[in-house]
Design an enzyme around this catalytic site. Structure first.
Site, PDB file in Angstrom:
ATOM      1  N   GLY A  62     -19.274   7.887  -0.853  1.00 17.35           N
ATOM      2  CA  GLY A  62     -18.309   7.963  -1.939  1.00 17.35           C
ATOM      3  C   GLY A  62     -18.653   7.023  -3.074  1.00 17.35           C
ATOM      4  O   GLY A  62     -19.767   6.497  -3.162  1.00 17.35           O
ATOM      5  N   GLY A  69     -20.841   6.571   4.700  1.00 16.93           N
ATOM      6  CA  GLY A  69     -20.085   6.989   3.528  1.00 16.93           C
ATOM      7  C   GLY A  69     -20.982   7.114   2.319  1.00 16.93           C
ATOM      8  O   GLY A  69     -21.949   6.369   2.153  1.00 16.93           O
ATOM      9  N   LYS A  76       0.858  -1.187   0.000  1.00 16.30           N
ATOM     10  CA  LYS A  76       0.000   0.000   0.000  1.00 16.30           C
ATOM     11  C   LYS A  76       0.892   1.235   0.000  1.00 16.30           C
ATOM     12  O   LYS A  76       2.045   1.188   0.448  1.00 16.30           O
ATOM     13  CB  LYS A  76      -0.903   0.022   1.241  1.00 16.30           C
ATOM     14  CG  LYS A  76      -2.173   0.818   1.060  1.00 16.30           C
ATOM     15  CD  LYS A  76      -3.209   0.048   0.243  1.00 16.30           C
ATOM     16  CE  LYS A  76      -4.545   0.769   0.209  1.00 16.30           C
ATOM     17  NZ  LYS A  76      -5.575  -0.043  -0.460  1.00 16.30           N
ATOM     18  N   VAL A 127     -17.667   3.852  -3.921  1.00 15.02           N
ATOM     19  CA  VAL A 127     -18.048   2.473  -3.603  1.00 15.02           C
ATOM     20  C   VAL A 127     -19.395   2.448  -2.889  1.00 15.02           C
ATOM     21  O   VAL A 127     -20.280   1.651  -3.215  1.00 15.02           O
ATOM     22  CB  VAL A 127     -16.966   1.784  -2.759  1.00 15.02           C
ATOM     23  CG1 VAL A 127     -17.446   0.417  -2.279  1.00 15.02           C
ATOM     24  CG2 VAL A 127     -15.681   1.633  -3.572  1.00 15.02           C
ATOM     25  N   ALA A 128     -19.570   3.321  -1.896  1.00 14.73           N
ATOM     26  CA  ALA A 128     -20.831   3.363  -1.151  1.00 14.73           C
ATOM     27  C   ALA A 128     -22.004   3.678  -2.070  1.00 14.73           C
ATOM     28  O   ALA A 128     -23.097   3.112  -1.915  1.00 14.73           O
ATOM     29  CB  ALA A 128     -20.742   4.395  -0.030  1.00 14.73           C
TER      30      ALA A 128
END
Length: 350
Positions: free
Chosen positions: A185, A183, A81, A187-188
């Protein structure tokens, strides 16, 4: 003196690179937890951290999570990451992205990056001008695998959430099931559309008022104050923002029998998994349920299949969760601990 390998989250990382480029203002950390199964793969997060130590903690936890995620998804990839430490204004320039791309390139393919929080497809394009070790790039042909991994992450979470609802509530569909989303965003939003499309009732919270109101209007949902979303009474709580939100205090206040969401590192501490068990709350380990994005990234980068293979791998997520829950029930260990043990065996760290 405290060294990096003395940090609680270091967990025998193979390498941690501190990157600076004064000309562009780049400050970044690239962590490679394991290359046991292949190159360390995991996205880059662009975030303003109040303290540099928070950035190090975040990248170490995320990197280890990617090792486990990739292993559990059956991918020939290790885990890594990166975090780019943004300033308070989150200033992102072409020069900064180019400098980061050069830093990735210097690692010679041992680390492969893609999108994460704060990064976009266009950012990946900019980085790809400096290195080939990047995925999540747009495709010219509709038949090619690539692009934003977010929708694939959301699909996997949706399927895993349905598996949790079936196991805990005995329901085959989400019709009438109340899903509380933390959330709003990318993905949400995709997850909310999937759930609403099957008749779920949606409550959603986000610190971005305009974004959350738009999503709620689109899916016929209700806007909830961010301070209240974790304790709202619902059938499913779906954390889809940042991690470490499930701790002793928040778990005590939960009013949902299922936790199934896309956020990474949802448990603040390992013992929080057992706290969920004590409250009879079914938890879907985050790096298992949210693997859809890296599945798409892997297939794109390794060029080992097409959309059918991506969907086949994502469709395997519910079955993997069921095996974890079965072993949890049989052993008395919480699902997160069971998943960790499985992943550690796969990367040679049992």
């Amino acid at each position: 003196m405290t060294f990096i390998w003395d940090r609680p989250n270091f967990d025998a990382h193979e390498a941690v690179h501190i990157v600076t480029d004064p000309a562009s203002g780049l400050r970044a950390i690239i962590a490679m937890h394991s290359t046991h199964l292949g190159p360390a793969a995991g996205g880059t997060r662009f975030w303003h951290y109040a303290d540099d130590g928070d950035a190090m903690t975040d990248v170490l936890r995320l990197s280890r999570g990617m090792s486990y995620k990739n292993a559990m998804a059956g991918l020939p990839l290790g885990g890594g990451k990166a975090v780019i430490l943004a300033d308070a204004a989150k200033t992102k320039t072409p020069e900064l992205l180019a400098a980061f791309g050069r830093a990735v390139d210097r690692l010679g393919g041992n680390y492969v990056t893609a999108e994460d929080v704060g990064m976009s497809v266009s950012d990946m394009i900019a980085i790809s001008r400096e290195t080939d070790f990047v995925a999540g790039l747009p495709v010219d042909d509709a038949g090619e695998v690539g692009g934003d991994p977010g929708p694939h992450t959301a699909l996997g979470v949706f399927l895993g959430l349905k598996a949790a609802v079936k196991r805990k509530l005995g329901r085959d569909t989400l019709d009438g099931v109340h899903v509380a989303l933390q959330g709003a965003g990318s993905v949400a939003s995709h997850l909310a559309r999937h759930c609403a499309g099957e008749g779920a009732r949606i409550s959603v919270a986000d610190i971005d008022a305009a974004k959350v109101e738009a999503l709620a209007a689109e899916v016929g949902g209700t806007v909830v104050d961010p301070a209240e979303i974790l304790s709202i009474e619902a059938d499913v709580l779906s954390p889809c923002a940042l991690g470490a939100i499930l701790n002793e205090e928040s778990i005590a206040a939960l009013n949902a029998p299922i936790i199934a969401g896309a956020a990474n590192n949802q448990l603040a501490r390992p013992e929080d998994g057992q706290r969920l068990v004590a409250r009879d709350i079914l938890y879907a380990p985050d790096y298992v349920i949210n693997a859809g994005g890296i599945i798409n990234v892997s297939t794109e980068y390794l060029d080992d299949g097409g959309h059918e293979l991506v969907r086949q791998r994502i469709d395997a997520i519910p079955g993997r969760l069921d095996r974890i829950w079965d072993e949890s029930d049989a052993s008395g260990r919480d699902p997160a601990a069971v998943a960790d043990s499985m992943a550690q065996r796969l990367i040679g760290r049992a």
